[in-house]
Design a protein around this motif. Structure first.
Motif, PDB file in Angstrom:
ATOM      1  N   PRO A 113      -0.314  -2.452   1.489  1.00  0.00           N
ATOM      2  CA  PRO A 113       0.488  -3.526   0.898  1.00  0.00           C
ATOM      3  C   PRO A 113      -0.385  -4.700   0.479  1.00  0.00           C
ATOM      4  N   GLY A 114       0.134  -5.501  -0.444  1.00  0.00           N
ATOM      5  CA  GLY A 114      -0.652  -6.578  -1.028  1.00  0.00           C
ATOM      6  C   GLY A 114      -1.181  -7.595  -0.045  1.00  0.00           C
ATOM      7  N   GLY A 115      -0.496  -7.820   1.055  1.00  0.00           N
ATOM      8  CA  GLY A 115      -0.938  -8.832   1.995  1.00  0.00           C
ATOM      9  C   GLY A 115      -1.779  -8.319   3.135  1.00  0.00           C
ATOM     10  N   HIS A 116      -2.293  -7.082   3.002  1.00  0.00           N
ATOM     11  CA  HIS A 116      -3.015  -6.482   4.136  1.00  0.00           C
ATOM     12  C   HIS A 116      -4.464  -6.950   4.162  1.00  0.00           C
ATOM     13  N   ALA A 117      -4.860  -7.587   5.258  1.00  0.00           N
ATOM     14  CA  ALA A 117      -6.253  -7.960   5.465  1.00  0.00           C
ATOM     15  C   ALA A 117      -6.958  -6.822   6.197  1.00  0.00           C
ATOM     16  N   VAL A 118      -7.936  -6.222   5.574  1.00  0.00           N
ATOM     17  CA  VAL A 118      -8.678  -5.113   6.179  1.00  0.00           C
ATOM     18  C   VAL A 118      -9.566  -5.675   7.288  1.00  0.00           C
ATOM     19  N   THR A 119      -9.377  -5.176   8.485  1.00  0.00           N
ATOM     20  CA  THR A 119     -10.044  -5.704   9.676  1.00  0.00           C
ATOM     21  C   THR A 119     -11.151  -4.753  10.152  1.00  0.00           C
ATOM     22  N   PRO A 120     -11.982  -5.205  11.081  1.00  0.00           N
ATOM     23  CA  PRO A 120     -12.940  -4.279  11.686  1.00  0.00           C
ATOM     24  C   PRO A 120     -12.258  -3.084  12.343  1.00  0.00           C
ATOM     25  N   GLU A 121     -11.073  -3.301  12.908  1.00  0.00           N
ATOM     26  CA  GLU A 121     -10.346  -2.195  13.522  1.00  0.00           C
ATOM     27  C   GLU A 121      -9.930  -1.169  12.462  1.00  0.00           C
ATOM     28  N   ASP A 122      -9.564  -1.644  11.272  1.00  0.00           N
ATOM     29  CA  ASP A 122      -9.250  -0.741  10.163  1.00  0.00           C
ATOM     30  C   ASP A 122     -10.486   0.070   9.770  1.00  0.00           C
ATOM     31  N   LEU A 123     -11.631  -0.590   9.727  1.00  0.00           N
ATOM     32  CA  LEU A 123     -12.866   0.106   9.359  1.00  0.00           C
ATOM     33  C   LEU A 123     -13.237   1.135  10.421  1.00  0.00           C
ATOM     34  N   ASP A 124     -13.019   0.802  11.691  1.00  0.00           N
ATOM     35  CA  ASP A 124     -13.265   1.763  12.763  1.00  0.00           C
ATOM     36  C   ASP A 124     -12.382   2.997  12.600  1.00  0.00           C
TER      37      ASP A 124
END
Length: 308
Positions: free
Chosen positions: A163-174
């Motif tokens: 979604p447009g407001g999603h901030a990709v976090t380190p947890e997402d990258l993991d």
């Protein structure tokens, strides 16, 4: 708003100034060594080549939101002209006027500054109207060829598009790294798929531009810890837009380009690559993403190719 203390604290932790010497102008591209490239080339399995660039066209991704960043204007300067006389071989030539960051591109190390400084403590006023970037110009970039790693954050979330407001976090990258079944290594180029470019491919430039998912302020430390050479994604603004902290504009740009000396890319089409990697169960490849050597440039168009 002034840059908050949180930004300065992160900047201190990821700063690479002086790491490769006081005269260094390529930053984290130093991490792409001959050994890294040999290992990346050895990983080619099928030879399939997947292009990652958008076509350069007048109705491209730019909407006027960024002043001066115009889509390519293509002009024919000669059409079947017999320049050596009647009956000789005829030639056609053309010219293009465009923003260097108009479509699929790398941001160079002089694309942003903060506190009057550029990467490696160079003065921001070394970029001038007539000369462009006197130091750290995009022409200084060494060959951008290394192991590419696709971190498909959208797929890791079980969706085709964040979604447009999603901030990709380190947890997402993991989570995306776990999905990829590999570990990001020093010298890798990381490609982050959000699915946002689907809006543009469907013909909706406004939805593509805003609001947009993108990298959060917490992610530069993730890339720094893994000694990533460069990062690119499939959005117009790279980082989350509007920003996650109100009125704090382009902090990830500043951390990557100024503090780390790390190229970052926008408007990369990762859709075919995402499907290919998911089908193969393999998210690594040889990536060729050479910077066009515009002398004094603060960025450059690029036509990247992933070789599986």
């Amino acid at each position: 708003m002034p840059l908050p203390q949180e930004f300065h604290d992160i900047a201190e932790r990821v700063n690479n100034w002086g790491r490769w010497g006081a005269d260094d102008e390529i930053g984290t591209l130093n991490l792409i060594t001959d050994e890294v490239v040999r290992a990346a080339a050895a990983g080619i399995r099928t030879g399939r080549r997947i292009p990652l660039a958008l076509p350069l066209r007048q109705d491209g991704v730019q909407t006027g939101m960024i002043p001066g960043r115009i889509n390519p204007l293509h002009t024919m300067t000669a059409i079947n002209q017999e320049i050596f006389g009647p009956g000789t071989v005829a030639t056609s030539d053309d010219a293009v006027t465009m923003g260097l960051q108009a479509a699929t591109h790398w941001d160079g190390l002089t694309h942003v500054s903060h506190s009057g400084r550029l990467y490696n403590n160079r003065p921001a006023d070394s970029v001038t109207a007539h000369g462009g970037a006197a130091v750290l110009g995009i022409e200084k970039a060494t060959p951008v060829v290394s192991r590419g790693v696709l971190l498909d954050v959208a797929r890791a979330h079980g969706t085709g598009r964040l979604p447009g407001g999603h901030a990709v976090t380190p947890e997402d990258l993991d989570a995306a790294e776990e999905l990829a079944g590999t570990s990001v290594r020093p010298g890798d180029i990381v490609l982050i798929r959000t699915g946002q470019i689907q809006h543009y491919l469907a013909g909706d430039r406004q939805a593509y531009a805003f609001p947009s998912p993108g990298l959060s302020l917490r992610t530069p430390e993730w890339f720094h810890a893994r000694e990533v050479a460069a990062v690119a994604n499939d959005t117009l603004t790279f980082e989350i837009f509007p920003p996650e902290i109100e009125n704090l504009w382009l902090p990830v740009h500043a951390l990557h380009l100024v503090e780390m000396g790390m190229l970052q890319g926008q408007n990369w089409n990762l859709e075919e690559l995402g499907e290919a990697c998911a089908a193969a169960g393999r998210h690594t490849f040889l990536l060729s993403a050479m910077a066009e050597p515009f002398v004094g440039g603060t960025g450059t168009p690029v036509a990247p190719v992933a070789i599986l």
